[in-house]
Design an enzyme around this catalytic site. Structure first.
Site, mmCIF file in Angstrom:
data_model
loop_
_atom_site.group_PDB
_atom_site.id
_atom_site.type_symbol
_atom_site.label_atom_id
_atom_site.label_comp_id
_atom_site.label_asym_id
_atom_site.label_seq_id
_atom_site.Cartn_x
_atom_site.Cartn_y
_atom_site.Cartn_z
ATOM 1 N N ASP A 222 47.899 -35.071 -26.261
ATOM 2 C CA ASP A 222 46.641 -34.325 -26.260
ATOM 3 C C ASP A 222 45.693 -34.870 -27.311
ATOM 4 O OD1 ASP A 222 47.763 -32.716 -24.338
ATOM 5 O OD2 ASP A 222 48.475 -31.229 -25.801
ATOM 6 N N ILE A 223 44.423 -34.576 -27.135
ATOM 7 C CA ILE A 223 43.419 -35.023 -28.093
ATOM 8 C C ILE A 223 43.661 -34.421 -29.471
ATOM 9 C CG2 ILE A 223 41.805 -33.167 -27.516
ATOM 10 C CD1 ILE A 223 39.541 -35.198 -27.897
#
Length: 356
Positions: A222-223
């Site tokens: 994920d970012i």
């Protein structure tokens, strides 16, 4: 001079006074083709009406097995006459259905992928180039099916091409997306530059711009997550890490808060033991049961997760289901390859003898 003969018509008898000559002897010119019409009597007319009524009451098409009498002249024929059989139009013969090969044979490219020789796309390329042999015979046609026990050999040229494909390990920082750029955030591949190459990389591979072509992530982060991100040109590596039947472990360190007591200094002390048991097994995401996971306390604020699957935002969603909030997530291992001392934002090559 010849005397002409005079031909004359017989003289019409002179009309006699009315009443002197009988009616049957009076002269009437003959009418050809007709007979004198007699007017039916009242009894005959009544009989004709009854016969018409009886004919109308009878069915127009009586049963074919009943023999009807021959109608009188001028009457409507009511007996059933079967229609003559019409010849059927000739039709082209239906081609036989193709025979399905359900005798245990498998598509060659699929079998090569299952045996770890190449990815399916890579296998198709090799087949087209004539680099694949089955029991010693070259196979250059796509879609060929063989038995699993047959021997597959690969031309050295294919091996050389495969050896030139690289796999890169990146310590991804927060704020970069794993794949294509989205929502204004850059993809992690932009960090693969000579300046970010880890100086302690022990592999003999030297950076080449060709290493950036078709470089794709094998498993996402994920970012808001950090840790090991694998980028590879080798389809075999991608299948090994993210294939449906993969058994490769992924290890994470996850910092959490207990929503029932978000200010707790020792989260491990306030979270009930049954919460950790549910994280290990028994949760469902997207109406599907999750595989068993290894979950334990790493310290008073961090959980250690070891998974064999990687659904979208899986660990964050798992924690939400049991009342935990993830405030930090880092991937530290994939298979047998640890993140180790690789600095944040830097990368290195996977060595020739390293295996996940």
């Amino acid at each position: 001079m010849t005397e002409r003969k005079k031909i004359g018509l017989p003289a019409r008898p002179a009309a006699s006074p009315a009443g002197d000559e009988p009616a049957q002897q009076r002269f009437k010119p003959p009418v050809r083709g007709t007979a004198p019409r007699q007017r039916p009597t009242a009894a005959q007319a009544e009989q004709a009406r009854r016969e018409r009524a009886e004919r109308q009451a009878q069915p127009a098409y009586p049963d074919r097995h009943e023999r009807s009498e021959r109608p009188a002249r001028g009457e409507l024929r009511t007996e059933h006459r079967p229609r003559p059989a019409q010849p059927r139009p000739t039709q082209a013969p239906t081609p036989p259905a193709p025979v399905r090969e359900d005798d245990g044979r498998v598509r060659l490219s699929k079998l090569m992928s299952e045996q770890g020789l190449a990815s399916r796309r890579e296998a198709d390329t090799w087949i087209e180039q004539g680099w694949v042999r089955v029991d010693g015979e070259v196979v250059s046609e796509l879609g060929v099916r063989i038995f699993p026990h047959q021997h597959i050999s690969i031309d050295p040229a294919a091996r050389d091409q495969q050896a030139q494909r690289v796999t890169i390990l990146l310590h991804k920082p927060i704020g970069y997306v794993s794949g294509q750029a989205e929502d204004g955030h850059e993809p992690a591949v932009v960090l693969i530059t000579p300046d970010n190459h880890w100086k302690d990389d022990g592999t003999p591979i030297r950076f080449n711009r060709a290493h950036l072509r078709k470089l794709a992530p094998a498993g996402r982060l994920d970012i808001d997550s950090t840790g090991m991100l694998v980028l590879t040109q080798d389809g075999r590596v991608a299948k090994q890490l993210i294939g449906e039947d993969t058994e490769i472990e992924k290890e994470y360190l996850v910092r959490v808060q207990w929503l029932a007591d978000p200010e707790a200094q020792d989260v491990s002390a306030v979270v009930p033991a049954e919460v950790i048991d549910r994280l290990r097994h028994g949760l469902h995401l997207d109406d599907r049961a999750l595989k068993p996971a290894k979950v334990s306390w790493q310290n008073e604020h961090q959980l250690r997760f070891v998974l064999k699957e990687g659904r979208k935002r899986q660990i964050r969603r798992m924690c939400e289901l049991v009342g935990l909030k993830v405030v930090g997530l880092k991937r530290v291992r994939m298979g047998r390859i640890p993140l180790g001392k690789l600095p944040l934002g830097q990368w290195r090559y996977l060595g020739p003898h390293e295996r996940f």
